[in-house]
Write an enzyme that holds these catalytic residues in place. Structure first.
Site, mmCIF file in Angstrom:
data_model
loop_
_atom_site.group_PDB
_atom_site.id
_atom_site.type_symbol
_atom_site.label_atom_id
_atom_site.label_comp_id
_atom_site.label_asym_id
_atom_site.label_seq_id
_atom_site.Cartn_x
_atom_site.Cartn_y
_atom_site.Cartn_z
ATOM 1 N N SER A 32 36.186 44.599 48.842
ATOM 2 C CA SER A 32 37.148 44.387 47.758
ATOM 3 C C SER A 32 36.837 45.345 46.623
ATOM 4 C CB SER A 32 37.055 42.949 47.245
ATOM 5 O OG SER A 32 37.668 42.875 45.974
ATOM 6 N N HIS A 54 40.314 46.378 50.723
ATOM 7 C CA HIS A 54 40.959 45.175 50.187
ATOM 8 C C HIS A 54 41.288 45.372 48.708
ATOM 9 C CE1 HIS A 54 41.734 40.800 50.251
ATOM 10 N NE2 HIS A 54 41.184 40.766 49.048
ATOM 11 N N ASP A 65 42.910 43.612 45.377
ATOM 12 C CA ASP A 65 43.277 42.338 44.751
ATOM 13 C C ASP A 65 44.251 42.563 43.605
ATOM 14 O OD1 ASP A 65 41.642 40.356 46.180
ATOM 15 O OD2 ASP A 65 39.949 41.518 45.420
ATOM 16 N N MET A 97 46.360 40.864 40.764
ATOM 17 C CA MET A 97 46.453 39.617 39.979
ATOM 18 C C MET A 97 47.373 39.831 38.795
ATOM 19 S SD MET A 97 42.435 38.631 39.871
ATOM 20 C CE MET A 97 41.371 38.860 41.311
ATOM 21 N N HIS A 149 46.101 41.955 48.711
ATOM 22 C CA HIS A 149 46.047 40.503 48.500
ATOM 23 C C HIS A 149 46.738 40.184 47.177
ATOM 24 C CE1 HIS A 149 43.109 36.877 47.571
ATOM 25 N NE2 HIS A 149 44.380 36.511 47.658
ATOM 26 N N MET A 198 47.873 37.884 44.261
ATOM 27 C CA MET A 198 47.603 36.615 43.563
ATOM 28 C C MET A 198 48.542 36.600 42.372
ATOM 29 S SD MET A 198 43.492 36.752 43.934
ATOM 30 C CE MET A 198 43.560 38.464 44.474
ATOM 31 N N MET A 256 40.620 31.509 51.465
ATOM 32 C CA MET A 256 39.785 31.777 50.289
ATOM 33 C C MET A 256 38.513 30.942 50.382
ATOM 34 S SD MET A 256 41.380 34.050 48.613
ATOM 35 C CE MET A 256 40.135 34.188 47.308
ATOM 36 N N ASP A 311 37.721 35.380 52.450
ATOM 37 C CA ASP A 311 37.592 36.191 51.229
ATOM 38 C C ASP A 311 36.820 35.441 50.144
ATOM 39 O OD1 ASP A 311 37.933 37.810 49.011
ATOM 40 O OD2 ASP A 311 40.125 37.705 49.011
HETATM 41 C C1 DX5 Z 1 38.888 36.895 44.425
HETATM 42 C C2 DX5 Z 1 39.231 38.066 45.313
HETATM 43 C C3 DX5 Z 1 38.155 38.551 46.209
HETATM 44 C C4 DX5 Z 1 36.878 38.948 45.503
HETATM 45 C C5 DX5 Z 1 35.775 39.057 46.496
HETATM 46 O O1 DX5 Z 1 40.046 36.448 43.821
HETATM 47 O O2 DX5 Z 1 40.329 37.723 46.140
HETATM 48 O O3 DX5 Z 1 38.652 39.590 47.039
HETATM 49 O O4 DX5 Z 1 37.016 40.142 44.805
HETATM 50 O O5 DX5 Z 1 34.621 39.420 45.811
HETATM 51 P P1 DX5 Z 1 33.222 38.729 46.104
HETATM 52 O O6 DX5 Z 1 32.792 39.163 47.471
HETATM 53 O O7 DX5 Z 1 32.340 39.259 45.029
HETATM 54 O O8 DX5 Z 1 33.392 37.232 46.043
HETATM 55 ZN ZN ZN Z 2 40.978 39.139 47.715
#
Ligand code: DX5
Ligand code: ZN
Length: 214
Positions: free
Chosen positions: A7, A32, A34, A36, A65, A67, A136, A174
């Site tokens: 990520s 990956h 993220d 948000m 991903h 969110m 998750m 994840d």
């Molecule tokens: C959290 C994200 C993850 C996160 C994973 O909302 O979806 O992808 O960045 O990071 P670690 O491995 O540090 O939990």
């Molecule tokens: Zn993620």
């Protein structure tokens, strides 16, 4: 062998190209990303301007991903970057079946994400249309949190369901994944893991990624 999707939330955003190139040459399977929006989760990350730079320097496919609150808007925003996967949260989508078809219409593999409290049965009737289900193992929003181990039982139940309905659908986990919990994920049929802080804090990204590709 388990596939690894680092990520980039844990990358150094001042040196994003360097870090994306580093994880790709260290042997990761997916990158990956993220996304948000500050509404679905209490954090805000990156949009298509930055992700298009990531897409340009990544030599591995993108796993986006979402969110966010308005999934359809974001799917349309990211479709032209041709990620391999776009995943969206079932908790935030009234018409998941319709959105799955929309993602697929762009030639992108659709995936659905389940928060820690959402049972695997919630997506049972969508499974045959999905390429991946993302469980998750932390509350979405931040990197560096600890692994919620109830995900093991959930992955095991999902594994039974997908083997019956759609054995080609992958299971991804994840959050908080590291070399201590990877074997327990492998044992219950997990195919892909996302890992941020473990890989980016490790002295060798290559060793960290290898330790998860079991
Ligand atoms: C959290 C994200 C993850 C996160 C994973 O909302 O979806 O992808 O960045 O990071 P670690 O491995 O540090 O939990
Ligand atoms: Zn993620």
């Amino acid at each position: 062998m388990i596939k690894v999707a680092p990520s980039i939330l844990s990358a150094d955003f001042g040196n994003l190209q360097r870090d994306v190139e580093a994880i790709c040459s260290a042997g990761c399977d997916l990158v990956h990303v993220d996304v948000m929006d500050g509404h679905f989760v209490p954090n805000l990350t990156i949009g298509p301007v930055v992700v298009s730079c990531v897409a340009k320097c990544a030599t591995k496919p993108l796993d986006i991903h979402l969110m966010v609150k308005n999934n359809t808007f974001f799917v349309e925003l990211f479709a032209s970057l041709k990620p391999k996967y776009i995943s969206f949260h079932i908790e935030e989508e009234k018409h998941p079946h319709r959105l799955i078809q929309k993602i697929r219409s762009y030639g992108i593999k659709p995936a659905i994400v389940l928060n820690p409290h959402t049972p695997p049965e919630a997506i049972e009737f969508l499974l045959k249309d999905l390429d991946m289900v993302l469980l998750m193992s932390v509350n979405p929003g931040f990197g560096g949190q600890s692994f919620i181990d109830t995900v093991i039982e959930k992955a095991s139940r999902l594994n039974d369901i997908r083997n019956k309905i759609n054995p080609d659908c992958l299971i991804e986990v994840d959050g908080g994944v590291n070399d201590k919990n990877i074997q327990s994920l492998k044992d219950v049929g997990v195919d892909v893991v996302v890992s941020g802080s473990y890989i980016f804090k490790h002295a060798s990204k290559q060793e960290a990624i290898k330790s998860l590709q079991i």
